[in-house]
Enzyme design. Structure first.
Site, PDB file in Angstrom:
ATOM      1  N   ARG A  30      40.301  51.255  34.432  1.00 59.56           N
ATOM      2  CA  ARG A  30      40.229  50.778  35.812  1.00 59.56           C
ATOM      3  C   ARG A  30      41.587  50.954  36.480  1.00 59.56           C
ATOM      4  NH1 ARG A  30      40.471  44.805  37.991  1.00 59.56           N
ATOM      5  NH2 ARG A  30      40.265  45.263  40.212  1.00 59.56           N
ATOM      6  N   HIS A  75      43.206  47.359  46.978  1.00 55.55           N
ATOM      7  CA  HIS A  75      43.797  46.361  46.082  1.00 55.55           C
ATOM      8  C   HIS A  75      45.066  45.808  46.740  1.00 55.55           C
ATOM      9  CE1 HIS A  75      44.345  45.171  41.594  1.00 55.55           C
ATOM     10  NE2 HIS A  75      44.963  44.298  42.375  1.00 55.55           N
ATOM     11  N   GLU A 121      39.307  41.226  44.635  1.00 55.39           N
ATOM     12  CA  GLU A 121      39.531  39.799  44.871  1.00 55.39           C
ATOM     13  C   GLU A 121      39.695  39.439  46.350  1.00 55.39           C
ATOM     14  OE1 GLU A 121      41.641  38.660  40.631  1.00 55.39           O
ATOM     15  OE2 GLU A 121      42.946  39.115  42.336  1.00 55.39           O
ATOM     16  N   ASN A 261      36.905  38.907  37.510  1.00 54.38           N
ATOM     17  CA  ASN A 261      38.273  38.707  37.027  1.00 54.38           C
ATOM     18  C   ASN A 261      38.407  37.244  36.636  1.00 54.38           C
ATOM     19  OD1 ASN A 261      38.743  41.335  37.761  1.00 54.38           O
ATOM     20  ND2 ASN A 261      40.263  40.890  39.319  1.00 54.38           N
ATOM     21  N   TYR A 263      40.360  34.275  34.161  1.00 50.69           N
ATOM     22  CA  TYR A 263      41.470  33.906  33.291  1.00 50.69           C
ATOM     23  C   TYR A 263      41.400  32.461  32.824  1.00 50.69           C
ATOM     24  CZ  TYR A 263      43.709  38.233  34.844  1.00 50.69           C
ATOM     25  OH  TYR A 263      43.994  39.553  35.088  1.00 50.69           O
ATOM     26  N   GLU A 335      38.713  41.909  34.581  1.00 52.32           N
ATOM     27  CA  GLU A 335      40.040  41.468  34.131  1.00 52.32           C
ATOM     28  C   GLU A 335      39.886  40.226  33.274  1.00 52.32           C
ATOM     29  OE1 GLU A 335      43.120  40.782  37.053  1.00 52.32           O
ATOM     30  OE2 GLU A 335      42.565  42.569  38.204  1.00 52.32           O
TER      31      GLU A 335
END
Length: 438
Positions: A30, A75, A121, A261, A263, A335
């Site tokens: 990516r 991005h 995002e 994404n 985390y 991610e």
């Protein structure tokens, strides 16, 4: 002595990185296209052919090695001229500039790209750039921050509206003019922070659901169902922009897959009937406070970024949430990664990154359970291949499977790189795994 241009040097390192990706055994990479590199002046100038050549070389080098490109069109960066002319994402004019950029990408790269990501995002673009002012263009107001200009309660809503319409127009264009021939899919990537209720109280249970609607639903509800979540309309009223009937028709069902994404996880606390921080007690936040502690106990172990606690169950909970709310739309974990706390430049400690191995083991175990429970997850991308620049956190957090010597730019494999290579060789039938870098 041969003089090498900056772009030539960059391509040389990139070539080596692609060889490293191949040696790991991953089958997808990516990366993001820089808007300013391809169109330095947006639609007010010419296409930069050096930029086109740069990305053509990346794509060709990936494909010759059997590595599928997952390409993010936007991005965070964009030409400065668009900010100077009309305020970028605060103006509907940015929609047309974005579509022009997206079509430039479809025309030049679409014959080799089968997975497009329109925007990385958008929820963070709106929150970080226009609510707390930590991303460019650095706009905010009290109590979220002390910026020179901005309105933290209104501007994020305007920005998101323009982002969603830009996405919708680009997808419509792709599906009408390019998809039949190029046979690609188009998705969008969200920052997917999971929320759990701070207590078992019904109010906190409702607050966690509200937090997810204001963060995830804010993006995905319009692109799947055609309008913003009812939870947002209830608390924001007429401050929340409205889509016309025409706009609803072209943004609805406007993605082929969801990029996740993820985390970490936080606790959500109700602020409607409870006292909260000044930022939590706002309609733009859904009257929700988020915290990483409950009764003085942290939700998970620390990492190199304060908010990113280690909470493996969260990725499974997030996937389950998306599966249920969005009718099991195909997903890619685009991610997921770990940065160790407090290592600075202690190279021996950085290379022996047992905690990163432990992190990915635990998170992928949680993800695998969600897949076994029926979630349509089609791939997993590690963030990231090499220690990289982490936006306003700079170079301090290190997420890479490879350590980068900042003086020589030499890439040195960490324990996690060797572990991941072995994992891929032994588990490729169980779970599609790839690696990502930007």
């Amino acid at each position: 002595m041969v003089k090498v241009s900056t772009i030539g040097m960059f391509l040389l390192f990139l070539q080596k990185d692609i060889e490293t990706i191949e040696s790991l055994g991953v089958d997808a990479y990516r990366f993001s296209i820089s808007w300013a590199r391809v169109l330095p002046r947006g639609r007010f100038g010419e296409v930069n052919q050096n930029g086109i050549m740069f990305y053509n070389k990346i794509l060709d080098n990936l494909l010759v090695r059997g590595i599928k490109p997952f390409v993010t069109i936007h991005h965070d960066d964009f030409p400065q001229e668009l900010q100077d002319r009309y305020g970028s994402w605060l103006s509907p004019l940015m929609q047309e500039d974005y579509v022009h950029f997206a079509e430039t990408c479809f025309k030049n790269f679409g014959d080799r790209v089968k997975h497009w990501i329109t925007i990385n995002e958008p929820n963070l673009v709106a929150q970080m750039g226009y609510q707390n002012g930590k991303y460019p263009p650095g706009r905010c107001s009290q109590p979220f921050g002390n910026c020179s200009a901005g309105n933290s309660d209104i501007e994020p809503l305007i920005v998101m509206h323009n982002l969603l319409l830009a996405h919708g127009k680009a997808v419509k264009l792709y599906r009408i003019d390019y998809q039949r021939e190029q046979k690609g899919l188009v998705g969008i990537v969200l920052n997917c922070l999971m929320y759990e209720p701070l207590t078992d109280d019904d109010l906190d249970q409702e607050a966690s659901a509200r937090a997810l609607a204001f963060d995830i639903g804010w993006v995905l509800d319009p692109l799947i169902f055609g309008d913003y979540p009812s939870e947002m309309r209830k608390y924001l009223g007429n401050q929340l922009p409205r889509f016309s009937i025409t706009e609803k028709n072209f943004i609805k069902d406007g993605i082929d897959f969801i990029g996740v994404n993820h985390y970490t996880t936080q606790y959500a606390k109700d602020c409607i009937y409870s006292s909260c921080s000044l930022t939590g007690n706002r309609a733009i936040k859904g009257f929700v406070d988020a915290t990483s502690e409950r009764d003085g106990i942290r939700i998970g172990e620390s990492t190199g970024i304060e908010i990113m606690r280690v909470v493996p169950r969260g990725i499974g909970e997030m996937i389950d949430y998306l599966k249920i709310r969005y009718n099991n739309k195909p997903m890619f974990v685009t991610e997921n990664g770990y940065s160790e706390p407090g290592v600075q430049d202690q190279v021996e400690i950085i290379l022996q990154d047992d905690k990163r191995v432990e992190f990915h083991n635990m998170y992928m175990s949680s993800l695998a359970q969600a897949i076994r429970d029926g979630a349509d997850v089609r791939g997993y991308f590690v963030w990231t291949l090499i220690d990289a620049f982490e936006w306003f956190h700079g170079y301090a957090p290190r997420f890479g499977l490879y350590y980068v010597d900042r003086k020589t730019l030499t890439r040195i494999p960490k324990l996690s790189a060797r572990w991941y290579q072995n994992f891929l060789k032994n588990n490729t039938q169980a779970l599609g795994i790839q690696v990502a870098d930007t």
